[in-house]
Enzyme design. Structure first.
Site, mmCIF file in Angstrom:
data_model
loop_
_atom_site.group_PDB
_atom_site.id
_atom_site.type_symbol
_atom_site.label_atom_id
_atom_site.label_comp_id
_atom_site.label_asym_id
_atom_site.label_seq_id
_atom_site.Cartn_x
_atom_site.Cartn_y
_atom_site.Cartn_z
ATOM 1 N N LYS A 174 0.878 -1.170 0.000
ATOM 2 C CA LYS A 174 0.000 0.000 0.000
ATOM 3 C C LYS A 174 0.913 1.217 0.000
ATOM 4 O O LYS A 174 1.447 1.613 1.031
ATOM 5 C CB LYS A 174 -0.900 0.054 1.241
ATOM 6 C CG LYS A 174 -1.979 1.132 1.081
ATOM 7 C CD LYS A 174 -2.415 1.797 2.363
ATOM 8 C CE LYS A 174 -1.519 2.892 2.835
ATOM 9 N NZ LYS A 174 -1.399 4.064 1.934
ATOM 10 N N GLU A 249 10.293 2.070 10.238
ATOM 11 C CA GLU A 249 11.262 3.127 9.915
ATOM 12 C C GLU A 249 10.509 4.441 10.063
ATOM 13 O O GLU A 249 9.604 4.715 9.270
ATOM 14 C CB GLU A 249 11.752 3.003 8.462
ATOM 15 C CG GLU A 249 12.633 1.830 8.168
ATOM 16 C CD GLU A 249 14.055 2.025 8.651
ATOM 17 O OE1 GLU A 249 14.325 2.924 9.477
ATOM 18 O OE2 GLU A 249 14.911 1.254 8.201
ATOM 19 N N CYS A 282 13.841 11.681 6.202
ATOM 20 C CA CYS A 282 13.798 11.340 7.633
ATOM 21 C C CYS A 282 15.185 11.448 8.260
ATOM 22 O O CYS A 282 15.305 11.688 9.453
ATOM 23 C CB CYS A 282 13.270 9.929 7.783
ATOM 24 S SG CYS A 282 14.068 8.808 6.645
ATOM 25 N N GLU A 382 10.203 17.091 14.355
ATOM 26 C CA GLU A 382 10.574 16.901 12.955
ATOM 27 C C GLU A 382 9.728 17.846 12.097
ATOM 28 O O GLU A 382 8.503 17.791 12.135
ATOM 29 C CB GLU A 382 10.300 15.442 12.538
ATOM 30 C CG GLU A 382 10.751 15.146 11.143
ATOM 31 C CD GLU A 382 10.395 13.722 10.689
ATOM 32 O OE1 GLU A 382 9.250 13.302 10.911
ATOM 33 O OE2 GLU A 382 11.276 13.058 10.123
HETATM 34 P P1 NAD Z 1 2.588 8.931 7.171
HETATM 35 O O1 NAD Z 1 2.891 8.191 8.408
HETATM 36 O O2 NAD Z 1 1.507 9.940 7.207
HETATM 37 O O3 NAD Z 1 2.212 7.938 5.995
HETATM 38 C C1 NAD Z 1 3.061 6.873 5.616
HETATM 39 C C2 NAD Z 1 2.225 5.728 5.087
HETATM 40 O O4 NAD Z 1 1.466 5.186 6.162
HETATM 41 C C3 NAD Z 1 1.224 6.128 4.015
HETATM 42 O O5 NAD Z 1 1.128 5.071 3.094
HETATM 43 C C4 NAD Z 1 -0.062 6.272 4.803
HETATM 44 O O6 NAD Z 1 -1.219 6.080 4.030
HETATM 45 C C5 NAD Z 1 0.090 5.182 5.839
HETATM 46 N N1 NAD Z 1 -0.624 5.367 7.099
HETATM 47 C C6 NAD Z 1 -0.905 6.527 7.731
HETATM 48 N N2 NAD Z 1 -1.563 6.275 8.880
HETATM 49 C C7 NAD Z 1 -1.699 4.930 8.970
HETATM 50 C C8 NAD Z 1 -2.304 4.050 9.924
HETATM 51 N N3 NAD Z 1 -2.897 4.516 11.025
HETATM 52 N N4 NAD Z 1 -2.265 2.721 9.684
HETATM 53 C C9 NAD Z 1 -1.652 2.219 8.590
HETATM 54 N N5 NAD Z 1 -1.076 3.005 7.645
HETATM 55 C C10 NAD Z 1 -1.087 4.340 7.843
HETATM 56 O O7 NAD Z 1 3.981 9.540 6.710
HETATM 57 P P2 NAD Z 1 4.278 10.422 5.430
HETATM 58 O O8 NAD Z 1 3.773 11.789 5.722
HETATM 59 O O9 NAD Z 1 3.845 9.724 4.195
HETATM 60 O O10 NAD Z 1 5.883 10.400 5.422
HETATM 61 C C11 NAD Z 1 6.633 11.254 6.183
HETATM 62 C C12 NAD Z 1 7.159 10.566 7.425
HETATM 63 O O11 NAD Z 1 7.868 9.386 7.068
HETATM 64 C C13 NAD Z 1 8.143 11.416 8.174
HETATM 65 O O12 NAD Z 1 7.908 11.365 9.549
HETATM 66 C C14 NAD Z 1 9.481 10.764 7.853
HETATM 67 O O13 NAD Z 1 10.483 11.015 8.784
HETATM 68 C C15 NAD Z 1 9.110 9.347 7.764
HETATM 69 N N6 NAD Z 1 10.104 8.588 6.975
HETATM 70 C C16 NAD Z 1 10.927 7.730 7.616
HETATM 71 C C17 NAD Z 1 11.892 7.040 6.921
HETATM 72 C C18 NAD Z 1 12.808 6.062 7.608
HETATM 73 O O14 NAD Z 1 13.348 5.202 6.926
HETATM 74 N N7 NAD Z 1 13.005 6.137 8.899
HETATM 75 C C19 NAD Z 1 12.017 7.209 5.552
HETATM 76 C C20 NAD Z 1 11.157 8.094 4.916
HETATM 77 C C21 NAD Z 1 10.184 8.773 5.654
#
Ligand code: NAD
Length: 481
Positions: A174, A249, A282, A382
């Site tokens: 997804k 992550e 991130c 962040e």
């Molecule tokens: P997000 O958490 O809003 O969304 C990420 C994914 O999770 C999307 O596919 C979203 O639809 C899904 N999602 C959201 N809520 C969910 C839930 N309750 N249950 C299941 N799935 C859910 O994050 P974003 O805004 O897309 O990305 C930015 C974040 O990702 C930042 O905090 C960044 O630091 C982090 N990030 C971390 C890494 C790493 O490797 N540590 C890498 C890239 C991004």
């Protein structure tokens, strides 16, 4: 506008069970560029059922054959690289040259790394000389749910789907609803590479829908998630009921420790690294901790560098930074910039509002705050935008204390001409990764954090083992093969 309403389930593109449209917005001009569907429980169930049905044959496929099929994805990528880079650029705002040179190549980079590490897996290994006839077999964990973000979209897909398939798992991806187009191309690559039906499935959806459905699904053995710490916690709780493996992550607030003996280019490197991908990484070095004796000159240089960074549309060639992904992120970043001002940090470059010359698109000024103190909101949270916080320190011990005083622990950075100091700090900094003097992680290294950055280990052999379950076997006859 592209019609991308279908899902990839059991080797076919299929219509959603119930129509529920979602527009993908081009952040450079705020115009819809594609329409996708948000999946329903019936779509998730169909994808999981396809993955479950494909599991016995795929997990029994000889590893060398799995590797051959996965390698075929690379040929598809090569043939369609430009289309792939354009999709990433359009949907999440990475400037096209950056999408071609940095974002899209994450797929071959990680795939090659996994294929190399894969060769070294000993599928059935002796437990040890103390236990003759005892073996440990590495088994695929089963059906896995892969949930990915938009900021480095294909990087995350490659770090999950490739090792999952190599390990013998079947999967349901997804992708982020903000950046589904590159993921759908990836599904086409898998299809055209001959990955058998049901091994890789894709259902678009939002977190509350397909994300939660995968996290709670009884037939899903593992969720591999990259995204926000907020969603990581929600997924962990949702997955607890079925006790599936969850690898996370999450976010970061990296400290970058700059000492007076650092090479001169370190300041420019630090600012550019922060602003790269419009600050949406991130592992961004978002807190620049500077030794007091070089503080004023560092702030002046950082301002100078930030002011050379151009902002522009993603479809324009060049080394500029693009917009941030969406209005929600834009608003959030503006809120942080205002908070920085209100809490007394000194704005030295950039600032609130749209950059000069823009009246639409989610563009943000490359922004630098100096005189940031530990505990200010922009030091704690962040921001996920092009905003750098500069913090002075007096002693090495104080720098380590500030660096470690955060809920996050993904990547920290050290800039110092003293190898003894750099090595010492590499061990003292509380993070999954430490990068020193501009040297990035070597091929085969993992990506992963500690604390609220999550504790996954993605990439190389560690990233493959996340999808394997060791099984202890006694009475194994090694001579029987
Ligand atoms: P997000 O958490 O809003 O969304 C990420 C994914 O999770 C999307 O596919 C979203 O639809 C899904 N999602 C959201 N809520 C969910 C839930 N309750 N249950 C299941 N799935 C859910 O994050 P974003 O805004 O897309 O990305 C930015 C974040 O990702 C930042 O905090 C960044 O630091 C982090 N990030 C971390 C890494 C790493 O490797 N540590 C890498 C890239 C991004």
């Amino acid at each position: 506008m592209l019609n991308k309403r279908d899902f990839y389930i059991n080797g076919q593109w299929v219509s959603p069970a119930k129509p529920r449209d979602c527009q993908v917005i081009n952040p450079s001009n705020e115009e819809p560029c594609a329409v996708i569907s948000l999946g329903d429980q019936a779509d998730t169930d169909a994808a999981v059922a396809a993955a479950k049905a494909a599991l016995p044959a795929w997990s029994a496929t000889p590893p060398a054959e799995r590797a051959r099929l996965v390698r075929g994805i690379l040929a598809q990528y090569e043939a369609r690289l430009e289309e792939f880079a354009e999709a990433i650029s359009m949907e999440m705002g990475a400037p096209i040259d950056f999408a071609r040179s940095e974002q899209a190549p994450c797929l071959p980079y990680h795939t090659e790394g996994f294929l190399k590490a894969f060769e070294s897996i000993e599928w059935v290994r002796p437990l040890g000389p103390q236990a003759p006839g005892s073996a440990v077999a590495m088994e695929p964990i089963g059906v896995v749910g892969l949930i990915t973000p938009w900021n480095w979209p294909v990087n995350q897909i490659a770090l999950k789907a490739i090792p999952a398939m190599l390990a013998g798992c079947t999967c349901v991806l997804k992708p982020s609803e903000e950046s589904p187009l590159n993921a759908m191309l990836f599904a086409e690559f898998c299809h055209d590479a001959g990955i058998p039906a049901g091994v890789f499935n894709l259902v678009n959806g939002d977190g509350a829908g397909v994300g939660a459905q995968l996290s709670t699904h009884p037939d899903v053995q593992m969720i591999s998630f990259t995204g926000s710490t907020r969603a990581g916690k929600a997924i962990s709780k949702a997955a607890a009921e079925t006790l599936k493996r969850v690898t996370l992550e999450l976010g970061g607030k990296g400290a970058n420790l700059l000492f007076a003996d650092a090479p001169e280019k370190a300041v420019e490197w630090s600012v550019r690294k922060m602003m790269s991908n419009t600050g949406q990484s991130c592992n961004a070095p978002s807190r620049l901790l500077v030794e007091r004796s070089i503080y004023d000159q560092t702030v002046a240089k950082a301002k100078e560098v930030a002011e050379t960074i151009k902002v522009g549309a993603a479809d324009q060639p060049g080394k500029h930074i693009g917009p941030v992904v969406n209005k929600r992120q834009w608003d959030q970043i503006q809120g942080y910039i205002q908070k920085g001002i209100d809490e007394g940090a000194r704005l030295v470059a950039g600032g609130p509002g749209l950059p000069e010359g823009f009246n639409r698109g989610f563009y943000v000024n490359p922004t630098i705050f100096a005189d940031v103190t530990p505990g200010m909101t922009i030091e704690r949270e962040e921001i996920f935008g092009p905003v750098l916080a500069i913090i002075p320190f007096e002693t090495e011990a104080e720098a380590v204390e500030i660096a470690n005083d955060t809920p996050y622990g993904l990547t920290n950075y050290v800039q110092s001409g003293s190898p003894e100091r750099a090595n010492r700090l590499a061990r003292q900094l509380q993070s999954g990764m430490v990068e020193m003097n501009g040297k990035s992680r070597g091929p085969g290294a993992f990506f992963g954090g500690v604390k609220q950055s999550g504790r996954a280990r993605e990439g190389g052999i560690w990233g493959l083992e996340e999808f394997l379950e060791p099984k202890a076997i006694s009475g194994w006859d090694f001579s029987a093969g």
